[in-house]
Design an enzyme around this catalytic site. Structure first.
Site, PDB file in Angstrom:
ATOM      1  N   VAL A   1      37.375  40.354  48.995  1.00 42.54           N
ATOM      2  CA  VAL A   1      36.350  40.304  47.948  1.00 42.54           C
ATOM      3  C   VAL A   1      34.994  40.641  48.579  1.00 42.54           C
ATOM      4  O   VAL A   1      34.549  39.950  49.503  1.00 42.54           O
ATOM      5  CB  VAL A   1      36.295  38.915  47.287  1.00 42.54           C
ATOM      6  CG1 VAL A   1      35.238  38.886  46.189  1.00 42.54           C
ATOM      7  CG2 VAL A   1      37.669  38.527  46.725  1.00 42.54           C
TER       8      VAL A   1
ATOM      9  N   HIS B   1      31.708  35.267  51.521  1.00 39.24           N
ATOM     10  CA  HIS B   1      32.273  33.941  51.250  1.00 39.24           C
ATOM     11  C   HIS B   1      32.742  33.343  52.554  1.00 39.24           C
ATOM     12  O   HIS B   1      33.309  34.017  53.403  1.00 39.24           O
ATOM     13  CB  HIS B   1      33.416  33.994  50.234  1.00 39.24           C
ATOM     14  CG  HIS B   1      34.453  35.045  50.506  1.00 39.24           C
ATOM     15  ND1 HIS B   1      34.229  36.384  50.268  1.00 39.24           N
ATOM     16  CD2 HIS B   1      35.701  34.961  51.002  1.00 39.24           C
ATOM     17  CE1 HIS B   1      35.305  37.076  50.597  1.00 39.24           C
ATOM     18  NE2 HIS B   1      36.217  36.240  51.059  1.00 39.24           N
TER      19      HIS B   1
HETATM   20  P1  DGP Z   1      39.054  37.178  51.880  1.00 41.06           P
HETATM   21  O1  DGP Z   1      40.325  37.786  52.432  1.00 41.06           O
HETATM   22  O2  DGP Z   1      38.332  36.414  52.940  1.00 41.06           O
HETATM   23  O3  DGP Z   1      38.197  38.186  51.156  1.00 41.06           O
HETATM   24  O4  DGP Z   1      39.533  36.082  50.844  1.00 41.06           O
HETATM   25  C1  DGP Z   1      39.332  36.156  49.459  1.00 41.06           C
HETATM   26  C2  DGP Z   1      39.831  34.853  48.890  1.00 41.06           C
HETATM   27  O5  DGP Z   1      39.407  34.782  47.548  1.00 41.06           O
HETATM   28  C3  DGP Z   1      41.349  34.699  48.879  1.00 41.06           C
HETATM   29  O6  DGP Z   1      41.700  33.550  49.663  1.00 41.06           O
HETATM   30  C4  DGP Z   1      41.718  34.475  47.421  1.00 41.06           C
HETATM   31  C5  DGP Z   1      40.394  34.145  46.775  1.00 41.06           C
HETATM   32  N1  DGP Z   1      40.235  34.629  45.422  1.00 41.06           N
HETATM   33  C6  DGP Z   1      40.384  35.904  45.002  1.00 41.06           C
HETATM   34  N2  DGP Z   1      40.138  35.999  43.684  1.00 41.06           N
HETATM   35  C7  DGP Z   1      39.806  34.741  43.274  1.00 41.06           C
HETATM   36  C8  DGP Z   1      39.425  34.193  42.029  1.00 41.06           C
HETATM   37  O7  DGP Z   1      39.339  34.855  40.994  1.00 41.06           O
HETATM   38  N3  DGP Z   1      39.164  32.848  41.986  1.00 41.06           N
HETATM   39  C9  DGP Z   1      39.250  32.068  43.114  1.00 41.06           C
HETATM   40  N4  DGP Z   1      38.974  30.778  42.969  1.00 41.06           N
HETATM   41  N5  DGP Z   1      39.593  32.558  44.316  1.00 41.06           N
HETATM   42  C10 DGP Z   1      39.871  33.877  44.389  1.00 41.06           C
END
Ligand code: DGP
Length: 122
Positions: free
Chosen positions: A100, A104
């Site tokens: 994403v 984060h």
């Molecule tokens: P990264 O690989 O560090 O970019 O992790 C992205 C994280 O975001 C992954 O662990 C799943 C989480 N994620 C993706 N989409 C959503 C969402 O719509 N809601 C929430 N709560 N988490 C999400």
């Protein structure tokens, strides 16, 4: 990389997509990861539009950076993660498999988290 206003965390920040919020202040929003990898798995994101740690560390204001760091520590405390210990992780870019494109920081806690990375045999 320029910031994509339609990324999923931008939509969460704008309230267009729901999240399981655990913390919010002027600088950060924290919510539970949709696909938890530990009993406690929370994502902390800055309110500002920053793609990743590279972007934030170069272009974030001092207030934003301090506010985000303080919020991250506060979230871990409020989750009860300090006594047992916790891990912070921020994937940055392609080799880290960042999914994403809004900065984060993952907070993992609630069990022994094992080694940090798979062993590098190269
Ligand atoms: P990264 O690989 O560090 O970019 O992790 C992205 C994280 O975001 C992954 O662990 C799943 C989480 N994620 C993706 N989409 C959503 C969402 O719509 N809601 C929430 N709560 N988490 C999400």
């Amino acid at each position: 990389m320029s910031y994509d206003n339609d990324n999923i965390f931008a939509k969460i920040l704008r309230g267009e997509i729901p999240c399981d919020k655990v913390f919010e202040d002027d600088y950060a929003l924290a919510f539970r990861d949709i696909n938890p990898q530990a009993p406690i798995h929370v994502l902390v994101i800055p309110k500002g539009a920053y793609v990743d740690m590279d972007d934030f560390s170069a272009n974030g204001t001092d207030s934003e950076i301090i506010g985000f760091m303080r919020a991250t520590g506060q979230v871990a405390r409020e989750l009860g993660a300090v006594h047992g210990g916790y891990r912070l992780l921020a994937n940055n870019g392609a080799d880290a498999n960042q999914e994403v494109p809004h900065l984060h920081v993952h907070i993992f806690a609630g069990r022994n988290l094992g080694p940090m990375l798979k062993r590098f045999d190269g």
